[in-house]
Design a protein around this motif. Structure first.
Motif, PDB file in Angstrom:
ATOM      1  N   MET A  83      22.358  78.075  54.244  1.00  0.00           N
ATOM      2  CA  MET A  83      21.568  77.237  53.373  1.00  0.00           C
ATOM      3  C   MET A  83      22.333  75.947  53.024  1.00  0.00           C
ATOM      4  SD  MET A  83      18.743  77.075  51.818  1.00  0.00           S
ATOM      5  CE  MET A  83      17.897  76.449  50.453  1.00  0.00           C
ATOM      6  N   GLN A  84      23.629  76.089  52.711  1.00  0.00           N
ATOM      7  CA  GLN A  84      24.424  74.912  52.377  1.00  0.00           C
ATOM      8  C   GLN A  84      24.542  73.970  53.576  1.00  0.00           C
ATOM      9  OE1 GLN A  84      28.118  76.430  50.901  1.00  0.00           O
ATOM     10  NE2 GLN A  84      27.375  76.551  48.799  1.00  0.00           N
ATOM     11  N   ARG A  85      24.592  74.528  54.746  1.00  0.00           N
ATOM     12  CA  ARG A  85      24.674  73.722  55.953  1.00  0.00           C
ATOM     13  C   ARG A  85      23.408  72.875  56.126  1.00  0.00           C
ATOM     14  NH1 ARG A  85      26.855  76.386  61.295  1.00  0.00           N
ATOM     15  NH2 ARG A  85      28.685  75.131  60.970  1.00  0.00           N
ATOM     16  N   LYS A  86      22.227  73.441  55.835  1.00  0.00           N
ATOM     17  CA  LYS A  86      20.968  72.710  55.927  1.00  0.00           C
ATOM     18  C   LYS A  86      20.919  71.580  54.898  1.00  0.00           C
ATOM     19  CE  LYS A  86      18.062  76.323  57.879  1.00  0.00           C
ATOM     20  NZ  LYS A  86      16.865  77.133  57.723  1.00  0.00           N
ATOM     21  N   ILE A  87      21.398  71.835  53.702  1.00  0.00           N
ATOM     22  CA  ILE A  87      21.409  70.805  52.656  1.00  0.00           C
ATOM     23  C   ILE A  87      22.351  69.670  53.052  1.00  0.00           C
ATOM     24  CG2 ILE A  87      22.049  70.324  50.256  1.00  0.00           C
ATOM     25  CD1 ILE A  87      21.029  73.117  49.542  1.00  0.00           C
ATOM     26  N   ALA A  88      23.530  70.019  53.556  1.00  0.00           N
ATOM     27  CA  ALA A  88      24.487  69.005  53.997  1.00  0.00           C
ATOM     28  C   ALA A  88      23.897  68.176  55.136  1.00  0.00           C
ATOM     29  CB  ALA A  88      25.795  69.665  54.417  1.00  0.00           C
ATOM     30  N   TYR A  89      23.214  68.828  56.075  1.00  0.00           N
ATOM     31  CA  TYR A  89      22.579  68.135  57.184  1.00  0.00           C
ATOM     32  C   TYR A  89      21.504  67.185  56.670  1.00  0.00           C
ATOM     33  CZ  TYR A  89      19.795  67.366  61.375  1.00  0.00           C
ATOM     34  OH  TYR A  89      19.086  66.799  62.392  1.00  0.00           O
ATOM     35  N   PHE A  90      20.682  67.660  55.749  1.00  0.00           N
ATOM     36  CA  PHE A  90      19.609  66.853  55.180  1.00  0.00           C
ATOM     37  C   PHE A  90      20.177  65.632  54.443  1.00  0.00           C
ATOM     38  CE2 PHE A  90      16.809  65.814  51.593  1.00  0.00           C
ATOM     39  CZ  PHE A  90      15.686  65.405  52.294  1.00  0.00           C
ATOM     40  N   LEU A  91      21.229  65.818  53.633  1.00  0.00           N
ATOM     41  CA  LEU A  91      21.836  64.707  52.896  1.00  0.00           C
ATOM     42  C   LEU A  91      22.471  63.697  53.842  1.00  0.00           C
ATOM     43  CD1 LEU A  91      23.412  66.573  49.845  1.00  0.00           C
ATOM     44  CD2 LEU A  91      21.369  65.144  49.874  1.00  0.00           C
ATOM     45  N   THR A  92      23.110  64.179  54.892  1.00  0.00           N
ATOM     46  CA  THR A  92      23.710  63.278  55.876  1.00  0.00           C
ATOM     47  C   THR A  92      22.637  62.469  56.588  1.00  0.00           C
ATOM     48  OG1 THR A  92      25.531  64.832  56.204  1.00  0.00           O
ATOM     49  CG2 THR A  92      25.201  63.169  57.913  1.00  0.00           C
ATOM     50  N   LEU A  93      21.564  63.122  56.972  1.00  0.00           N
ATOM     51  CA  LEU A  93      20.454  62.446  57.641  1.00  0.00           C
ATOM     52  C   LEU A  93      19.818  61.407  56.720  1.00  0.00           C
ATOM     53  CD1 LEU A  93      18.743  62.281  60.199  1.00  0.00           C
ATOM     54  CD2 LEU A  93      17.267  64.033  59.243  1.00  0.00           C
TER      55      LEU A  93
END
Length: 125
Positions: A1-11
């Motif tokens: 879940m944290q990986r998806k949030i980090a990906y979303f914020l980076t994008l």
């Protein structure tokens, strides 16, 4: 879940950064006619070579947009019209409109031993 949030914020950060690039770009598409400030009825070419201009005086019409071009024949030169806050680098042009009068200009790029003697006049009438 944290990986998806980090990906979303980076994008999201990437999209914002890319959208900011070129944000001050002027849209000139569809503007085929030049504005009054960009059009000139006359062109005056000032030719500069080693420590001299090709003429001592240049004539310009008063209150009329004139394309003033500085052409370097040898060396690096430019002009500064004294008292008018107008500078033009060599091999460039500028549209100027001056009231009647006589204006002195000088080379504004250090060009060697004779640099201080590189002066001429614009006679506007």
């Amino acid at each position: 879940m944290q990986r998806k949030i980090a990906y979303f914020l980076t994008l999201t950060a990437l999209v914002l950064a890319l959208s900011a690039c070129g944000g001050n770009k002027k849209d000139t598409e569809g503007n085929s006619a030049p504005s009054p400030a960009e059009s000139a009825s006359t062109e005056v070419v000032i030719k500069a070579s080693s420590w001299e201009f090709d003429q001592a005086e240049y004539a310009l019409p008063k209150d009329t947009p004139v394309k003033l071009t500085v052409e370097n024949l040898s060396g690096a030169h430019g002009i500064e019209i004294i008292g008018q806050d107008i500078t033009i680098r060599g091999n460039k042009s500028e549209i100027v409109t001056l009231p009647a009068g006589t204006y002195e200009f000088k080379c504004n790029i250090m060009c060697g031993n004779g640099h201080g003697k590189m002066k001429a006049k614009l006679v506007v009438s």
